[in-house]
Write a protein that holds these residues in place. Structure first.
Motif, PDB file in Angstrom:
ATOM      1  N   LEU A 100       0.830  -1.213   0.000  1.00  0.00           N
ATOM      2  CA  LEU A 100       0.000   0.000   0.000  1.00  0.00           C
ATOM      3  C   LEU A 100       0.857   1.253   0.000  1.00  0.00           C
ATOM      4  N   ILE A 101       1.948   1.219   0.768  1.00  0.00           N
ATOM      5  CA  ILE A 101       2.882   2.354   0.786  1.00  0.00           C
ATOM      6  C   ILE A 101       3.527   2.528  -0.587  1.00  0.00           C
ATOM      7  N   GLU A 102       4.064   1.425  -1.128  1.00  0.00           N
ATOM      8  CA  GLU A 102       4.795   1.501  -2.393  1.00  0.00           C
ATOM      9  C   GLU A 102       3.897   1.970  -3.538  1.00  0.00           C
ATOM     10  N   ALA A 103       2.621   1.611  -3.486  1.00  0.00           N
ATOM     11  CA  ALA A 103       1.683   2.006  -4.539  1.00  0.00           C
ATOM     12  C   ALA A 103       1.194   3.441  -4.385  1.00  0.00           C
ATOM     13  N   GLY A 104       1.536   4.073  -3.264  1.00  0.00           N
ATOM     14  CA  GLY A 104       1.118   5.446  -3.044  1.00  0.00           C
ATOM     15  C   GLY A 104      -0.281   5.594  -2.494  1.00  0.00           C
ATOM     16  N   VAL A 245       4.693   1.484   9.533  1.00  0.00           N
ATOM     17  CA  VAL A 245       5.313   1.567   8.212  1.00  0.00           C
ATOM     18  C   VAL A 245       4.902   2.893   7.571  1.00  0.00           C
ATOM     19  N   VAL A 246       5.899   3.652   7.115  1.00  0.00           N
ATOM     20  CA  VAL A 246       5.622   4.947   6.487  1.00  0.00           C
ATOM     21  C   VAL A 246       6.432   5.056   5.194  1.00  0.00           C
ATOM     22  N   THR A 247       6.113   6.047   4.374  1.00  0.00           N
ATOM     23  CA  THR A 247       6.933   6.330   3.206  1.00  0.00           C
ATOM     24  C   THR A 247       8.295   6.848   3.657  1.00  0.00           C
ATOM     25  N   GLU A 248       9.287   6.672   2.814  1.00  0.00           N
ATOM     26  CA  GLU A 248      10.617   7.169   3.183  1.00  0.00           C
ATOM     27  C   GLU A 248      10.602   8.689   3.323  1.00  0.00           C
ATOM     28  N   ARG A 249       9.830   9.337   2.499  1.00  0.00           N
ATOM     29  CA  ARG A 249       9.716  10.793   2.620  1.00  0.00           C
ATOM     30  C   ARG A 249       9.149  11.187   3.975  1.00  0.00           C
ATOM     31  N   GLU A 250       8.147  10.428   4.442  1.00  0.00           N
ATOM     32  CA  GLU A 250       7.545  10.717   5.746  1.00  0.00           C
ATOM     33  C   GLU A 250       8.541  10.427   6.864  1.00  0.00           C
TER      34      GLU A 250
END
Length: 379
Positions: A100-104, A245-250
């Motif tokens: 879900l994270i990787e897909a945005g 789990v978060v985006t790397e930007r976050e």
């Protein structure tokens, strides 16, 4: 949109033996405190969570993730999803959150697993006729009978026989797991990852006195002439584990370190040999990332049965002494739907002490012939 997922916090409950320390705690109430704890650790506000994904095998049905999220203080606007990949459910929940994270689709998710074998409902097939009676069963079929659907214990015994893994080697590995886990518990190595529940603050099962000599006295558990015993098999457990789990930007915006997820994989194998599911899943994550096992600093495989873990190690060319160096499920116990997530919590704790760029691998086998693996590196 191709985002990178980062695990920024990880917690678990102590693991209780089924029917003992955590016997009165329903599954969602095991999960709720660890959800709260990972939020606190990461400094994430409950309202910033976009999704909660939890694995569970034998709970009461409904949606354990949704209930646990609400019980853990997350707002009603945060949805919950419960997944069932049997013993791989906890790790599958994390790989789902990563996807879900990787897909945005989301920026922040909580994921993990929970199991209360102690409070699991009894299950019955309905009567087959007017005069019939319900028939209790312990598990649903993992695969069609004509393809082979062995119970996990029998399958592990046959796998050990097929790979020439004798009783002594299995007992030695099981004794090692207990010895390492007991030492880790007594040294406080688990303390930072544990969230106490109902006054229970430590894992219940590891026993330093469970030596090879004592294990050798136990009778075969699944086949009269088998080598798998209660001592070189995991114990059924109660427990929960979760990660944020978060985006790397976050993660960068919040100033959080954590583990960058490099690859996840799920694989299928012959359902006659479910314990080997780890092997193709591990090969997939290694091949895709261009790594080899000597490059991986921390390896956590679910120790369902000593013979099964050793068979996977032999297939992969992996030194068993590199696996679960603070003990694994043989000593800690196996709360089915949580065990895959517990592996990731262990990676998080162990990699925190290693340099940036250090790699970790978690993998688990699944009834019916499946395997799930995850490869991470420390940011």
């Amino acid at each position: 949109m191709n985002q990178t997922a980062v695990i920024v916090a990880a917690r678990r409950t102590p693991i209780g033996s089924a029917g003992h320390a955590l016997r009165d705690i329903p599954v969602a109430d095991l999960a709720a405190p660890v959800l709260t704890a990972v939020l606190d650790d990461a400094g994430i506000r409950p309202g910033d969570v976009d999704e909660v994904v939890l694995g569970n095998c034998l709970g009461p049905g409904g949606d354990v993730a949704r209930y646990a999220a609400l019980a853990g203080g997350l707002p009603a606007t945060v949805p919950g999803l419960t997944v069932d990949r049997q013993c791989g459910s906890g790790l599958a929940a994390i790989t789902t959150a990563v996807a879900l994270i990787e897909a945005g689709h989301v920026r922040c998710a909580l994921a993990g697993g929970a199991e209360s074998a102690s409070t699991a409902p009894w299950r019955y097939w309905p009567p087959t006729g007017p005069s019939g009676t319900p028939v209790r069963y312990e598990r649903a079929p993992f695969a069609p009978a004509e393809l082979g659907d062995p119970d996990m214990g029998v399958a592990a015994d046959l796998l050990a026989e097929k790979h020439g893994i004798g009783r002594a080697r299995q007992d030695a590995y099981a004794a090692r797991s207990h010895r390492l886990a007991h030492a880790a518990r007594e040294s406080g190595a688990f303390d930072r990852e544990l969230t106490p529940v109902a006054g229970v603050r430590a894992d219940e099962r590891p026993r330093a006195a469970l030596t090879e000599e004592r294990l050798a006295r136990l009778r075969p558990a699944f086949r009269p002439d088998g080598t798998v015993t209660a001592g070189n098999s995991c114990g059924v457990g109660d427990g929960a584990a979760a990660v944020a789990v978060v985006t790397e930007r976050e993660a960068d915006r919040r100033g959080l370190a954590g583990l960058r997820v490099r690859k996840v994989a799920t694989a299928g194998v012959d359902p006659q040999w479910p314990g080997l599911g780890i092997v193709p899943a591990v090969r997939d994550v290694l091949a895709t990332t261009g790594r080899v096992l000597p490059d991986v600093d921390v390896v956590e495989l679910n120790e369902a049965f000593a013979g099964q873990v050793l068979a996977c190690c032999d297939e992969l060319g992996l030194d068993p002494d590199r696996v679960c160096t603070e003990g694994g499920a043989l000593a800690l116990g196996h709360p089915w739907g949580a065990s895959g997530a517990i592996l990731v919590v262990r990676l998080f704790s162990r990699l925190a002490a290693l340099p940036e760029g250090s790699a970790g691998l978690a993998a688990i086998a699944v009834g019916g012939g499946q395997g799930v693996a995850l490869l991470v590196e420390r940011r």
